[in-house]
Design a protein around this motif. Sequence first.
Motif, PDB file in Angstrom:
ATOM      1  N   ILE A  53       0.841  -1.198   0.000  1.00  0.00           N
ATOM      2  CA  ILE A  53       0.000   0.000   0.000  1.00  0.00           C
ATOM      3  C   ILE A  53       0.877   1.248   0.000  1.00  0.00           C
ATOM      4  O   ILE A  53       0.681   2.164  -0.803  1.00  0.00           O
ATOM      5  CB  ILE A  53      -0.970  -0.018   1.199  1.00  0.00           C
ATOM      6  N   ILE A  69       1.005   3.634  -3.347  1.00  0.00           N
ATOM      7  CA  ILE A  69       0.552   5.025  -3.331  1.00  0.00           C
ATOM      8  C   ILE A  69       1.704   5.940  -3.740  1.00  0.00           C
ATOM      9  O   ILE A  69       1.518   6.882  -4.512  1.00  0.00           O
ATOM     10  CB  ILE A  69      -0.037   5.385  -1.954  1.00  0.00           C
ATOM     11  N   HIS A  89       2.204   5.733  -7.481  1.00  0.00           N
ATOM     12  CA  HIS A  89       1.145   6.416  -8.217  1.00  0.00           C
ATOM     13  C   HIS A  89       1.508   7.876  -8.495  1.00  0.00           C
ATOM     14  O   HIS A  89       1.140   8.430  -9.531  1.00  0.00           O
ATOM     15  CB  HIS A  89      -0.174   6.327  -7.444  1.00  0.00           C
ATOM     16  N   ASN A 132      -5.840   3.623 -12.869  1.00  0.00           N
ATOM     17  CA  ASN A 132      -6.720   4.317 -11.924  1.00  0.00           C
ATOM     18  C   ASN A 132      -7.508   3.334 -11.072  1.00  0.00           C
ATOM     19  O   ASN A 132      -7.636   3.524  -9.862  1.00  0.00           O
ATOM     20  CB  ASN A 132      -7.663   5.265 -12.663  1.00  0.00           C
ATOM     21  N   TYR A 171      -5.295   1.885  -8.395  1.00  0.00           N
ATOM     22  CA  TYR A 171      -5.071   2.860  -7.325  1.00  0.00           C
ATOM     23  C   TYR A 171      -6.288   2.945  -6.396  1.00  0.00           C
ATOM     24  O   TYR A 171      -6.153   2.893  -5.165  1.00  0.00           O
ATOM     25  CB  TYR A 171      -4.753   4.226  -7.940  1.00  0.00           C
ATOM     26  N   TYR A 172      -7.479   3.057  -6.958  1.00  0.00           N
ATOM     27  CA  TYR A 172      -8.672   3.222  -6.120  1.00  0.00           C
ATOM     28  C   TYR A 172      -9.023   1.948  -5.354  1.00  0.00           C
ATOM     29  O   TYR A 172      -9.474   2.019  -4.204  1.00  0.00           O
ATOM     30  CB  TYR A 172      -9.852   3.745  -6.946  1.00  0.00           C
ATOM     31  N   ALA A 204      -6.761  -0.063  -4.307  1.00  0.00           N
ATOM     32  CA  ALA A 204      -5.745  -0.048  -3.244  1.00  0.00           C
ATOM     33  C   ALA A 204      -6.179   0.872  -2.103  1.00  0.00           C
ATOM     34  O   ALA A 204      -5.953   0.557  -0.926  1.00  0.00           O
ATOM     35  CB  ALA A 204      -4.391   0.377  -3.794  1.00  0.00           C
ATOM     36  N   LEU A 205      -6.806   1.993  -2.427  1.00  0.00           N
ATOM     37  CA  LEU A 205      -7.328   2.873  -1.380  1.00  0.00           C
ATOM     38  C   LEU A 205      -8.443   2.180  -0.593  1.00  0.00           C
ATOM     39  O   LEU A 205      -8.522   2.307   0.635  1.00  0.00           O
ATOM     40  CB  LEU A 205      -7.836   4.188  -1.980  1.00  0.00           C
ATOM     41  N   LEU A 206      -9.299   1.446  -1.300  1.00  0.00           N
ATOM     42  CA  LEU A 206     -10.347   0.681  -0.614  1.00  0.00           C
ATOM     43  C   LEU A 206      -9.729  -0.384   0.294  1.00  0.00           C
ATOM     44  O   LEU A 206     -10.182  -0.586   1.434  1.00  0.00           O
ATOM     45  CB  LEU A 206     -11.292   0.042  -1.641  1.00  0.00           C
ATOM     46  N   THR A 246      -6.811  -0.161   1.673  1.00  0.00           N
ATOM     47  CA  THR A 246      -6.237   0.596   2.786  1.00  0.00           C
ATOM     48  C   THR A 246      -7.301   0.896   3.832  1.00  0.00           C
ATOM     49  O   THR A 246      -7.086   0.692   5.035  1.00  0.00           O
ATOM     50  CB  THR A 246      -5.620   1.920   2.285  1.00  0.00           C
ATOM     51  N   PHE A 247      -8.443   1.369   3.391  1.00  0.00           N
ATOM     52  CA  PHE A 247      -9.547   1.681   4.295  1.00  0.00           C
ATOM     53  C   PHE A 247      -9.996   0.429   5.050  1.00  0.00           C
ATOM     54  O   PHE A 247     -10.175   0.453   6.273  1.00  0.00           O
ATOM     55  CB  PHE A 247     -10.709   2.285   3.490  1.00  0.00           C
TER      56      PHE A 247
END
Length: 181
Positions: free
Chosen positions: A28, A32, A35, A140, A143-144, A146-148, A150-151
């Motif tokens: 993660i 990030i 990116h 994209n 990346y998104y 990966a953010l999910l 992370t959350f």
Amino acid sequence: MYKGTENSWGLVAKLFHWIIAILVFIQIAAGINLHFMEFSMQKSSFIDIHKIIGSLILILVFLRLVWRFYNSQPSNDNVPFMHVVVSKFVHVILYTLMIWIPIQGMLLTWTGGYDVSILGLFNLPRLVEENLMMYDQFKNFHYYFALLLTFTFIIHLSAGLYHRFIAGDKYGIWKRMSFKK
């Protein structure tokens, strides 16, 4: 000791859990950072390492799921029903993302015109042709997702820390996955 018991996931499951957790954290952070990096030889080298760690995570997650199927699981008899439901939901999301993101990374790699290497040892047959328009979309998405992840990872970690430090581990949730007895 190696297999799960009434109060513990067992050594093998704990090793899978903590090794995967550390690798996901590294991925993660690195992902990030990647990116937002401008393209360079250094970024290219980091991407290669990122791909190796991603394929390692995918392999470990599959092995972990196989082990989970055959391993005994701790009892949830004393754990509140909603804790069990939320925990199962979060775990399904975590496992889904830890499988989907590396697969999606493979699609990203192929559409970028590159080969997909597993652990740097061998290349997978190309399943998708180079397509730079799709590459940008996959980048994209990667990346998104990966953010999910992370959350969801933060929720999972927060729940573990809650059980350990706020609830005093009265249900033994932390102890199940801890190496300390």
